[in-house]
Write a protein that holds these residues in place. Structure first.
Motif, PDB file in Angstrom:
ATOM      1  N   THR A   1      -2.327   4.186   9.484  1.00  0.00           N
ATOM      2  CA  THR A   1      -1.095   4.948   9.685  1.00  0.00           C
ATOM      3  C   THR A   1      -1.410   6.438   9.830  1.00  0.00           C
ATOM      4  OG1 THR A   1      -0.788   4.979   7.271  1.00  0.00           O
ATOM      5  CG2 THR A   1       0.415   3.320   8.491  1.00  0.00           C
TER       6      THR A   1
ATOM      7  N   HIS B   1       0.832  -1.221   0.000  1.00  0.00           N
ATOM      8  CA  HIS B   1       0.000   0.000   0.000  1.00  0.00           C
ATOM      9  C   HIS B   1       0.863   1.266   0.000  1.00  0.00           C
ATOM     10  CE1 HIS B   1      -0.563   1.263   4.536  1.00  0.00           C
ATOM     11  NE2 HIS B   1       0.667   0.873   4.312  1.00  0.00           N
TER      12      HIS B   1
ATOM     13  N   GLU C   1      -8.602   3.156   3.157  1.00  0.00           N
ATOM     14  CA  GLU C   1      -7.913   3.062   4.454  1.00  0.00           C
ATOM     15  C   GLU C   1      -8.778   3.408   5.665  1.00  0.00           C
ATOM     16  OE1 GLU C   1      -4.820   1.779   4.895  1.00  0.00           O
ATOM     17  OE2 GLU C   1      -3.792   2.012   2.941  1.00  0.00           O
TER      18      GLU C   1
HETATM   19 MN    MN Z   1      -1.857   3.860   4.655  1.00  0.00          MN
END
Ligand code: MN
Ligand code: DIR
Ligand code: MN
Ligand code: MN
Length: 301
Positions: free
Chosen positions: A239, A138, A270
């Motif tokens: 993240t 990704h 995401e």
């Molecule tokens: Mn990501």
């Protein structure tokens, strides 16, 4: 006018559990009906069922993790997205992790080779199989789409058709050293949070569109990673990086892209409905839905 929802419950492009539940949560929150209320016909016949490739049959290739699985899933997604565009429908792909954009943008470029990409993200996702530190694919879809890095036979279906002048970034703030070098070497236009602070989101979006689409006549593929938003706005993502886009800045980008009349494909990526407390999860799902609505014509007045 029809939106075709492509639900992609997939997490093989990164290591955290839960992002595969993103599309299910977005649909359960009522996104299809919300889009209908904007005047679109909505096609959604269930989430994509991906064939499994077990881990023992998919050892790393170099540093790449789950390479055969990611490749197979993205190839299937590219065909689905391409078919929807061929039918005159606007594909809305719900991730799932952002490796899926290798598929969605390939599908777009199959039908519109002249299309441009607006990539909204905290990350540039342009690591090559050589520069990647994590091995998570990704973090690499843009490199594959542009044909950067070594040739990997398992990904030979990804045609390197995205030119450096046809992609623009907004929201960047967490790049690896190799990614910074790649952006410079390829003269890729990027508006980081620094530029958003300096110019304001209105000017930034205008400059971004002037770069990839000066006459506003090219089809636009908008690929939106919700981690572009500040973690206070979209906390439930794999993240998160502090210092991100505000709620309004994120939505403004979507509204301005809609206003061009050029949007032909949209990714909302995401959303991970498992990485926070219930309130934060629901907040992130709601923001995923409202970003999609803004890109599909919802207005404030
Ligand atoms: Mn990501
Ligand atoms: C990092 C993180 N640049 C990587 N990338 C993320 O793994 O290549 N992308 N989180 O969304
Ligand atoms: Mn991303
Ligand atoms: Mn990201």
């Amino acid at each position: 006018k029809t939106v075709a929802i492509v639900g992609c419950p997939f997490r093989g492009g990164q290591r955290k559990l839960g992002v595969d539940k993103g599309p299910i949560a977005l649909v359960e929150a009522g996104l299809p009906d919300q889009i209908k209320e904007l005047g679109w016909k909505v096609k959604f016949d269930g989430h994509h069922q991906f064939e499994e490739i077990s881990a023992e049959n998919d050892p790393p290739i170099g540093k790449l993790l789950n390479p055969r699985l990611v490749s197979k899933v993205c190839k299937a997604v590219s065909e689905t997205v391409g078919d929807h565009i061929k039918n005159g429908e606007l594909p809305l792909t719900l991730g799932g992790d952002h490796s899926l954009a290798m598929g969605t943008i390939s599908g777009t470029l199959d039908r519109y080779p002249e299309a441009c990409v607006v990539w909204v993200d905290a990350h540039a996702d342009i690591n090559t199989p050589e520069t990647t530190g994590s091995g998570n694919i990704h973090g690499m879809p843009v490199a594959f789409l542009m044909g950067l890095g070594p040739t990997i036979p398992e990904f030979s279906w990804v045609k390197p058709r995205l030119s450096s002048s046809r992609i623009v970034y907004i929201g960047l703030r967490d790049l690896d050293a190799g990614e910074k070098r790649i952006l410079k070497e390829n003269k890729i236009k990027a508006f980081s949070m620094h530029e958003v602070d300096r110019w304001g989101i209105g000017r930034v979006v205008e400059m971004a569109l002037d770069h990839v689409n000066p006459d506003r006549d090219r089809p636009i593929h908008l690929s939106f990673d919700v981690d572009a938003l500040d973690p206070s706005v979209a906390p439930s993502t794999g993240t998160p990086v502090r210092g991100g886009l505000t709620f309004r800045e994120g939505h403004y980008i979507c509204e301005a892209v809609y206003e061009t009349g050029c949007l032909i494909a949209l990714d909302i990526m995401e959303v991970n409905p498992s990485l926070a407390d219930t309130a934060s999860i629901n907040q992130t799902i709601a923001v995923g839905c409202s970003l999609a609505r803004s890109a599909l014509g919802e207005t404030l007045l």
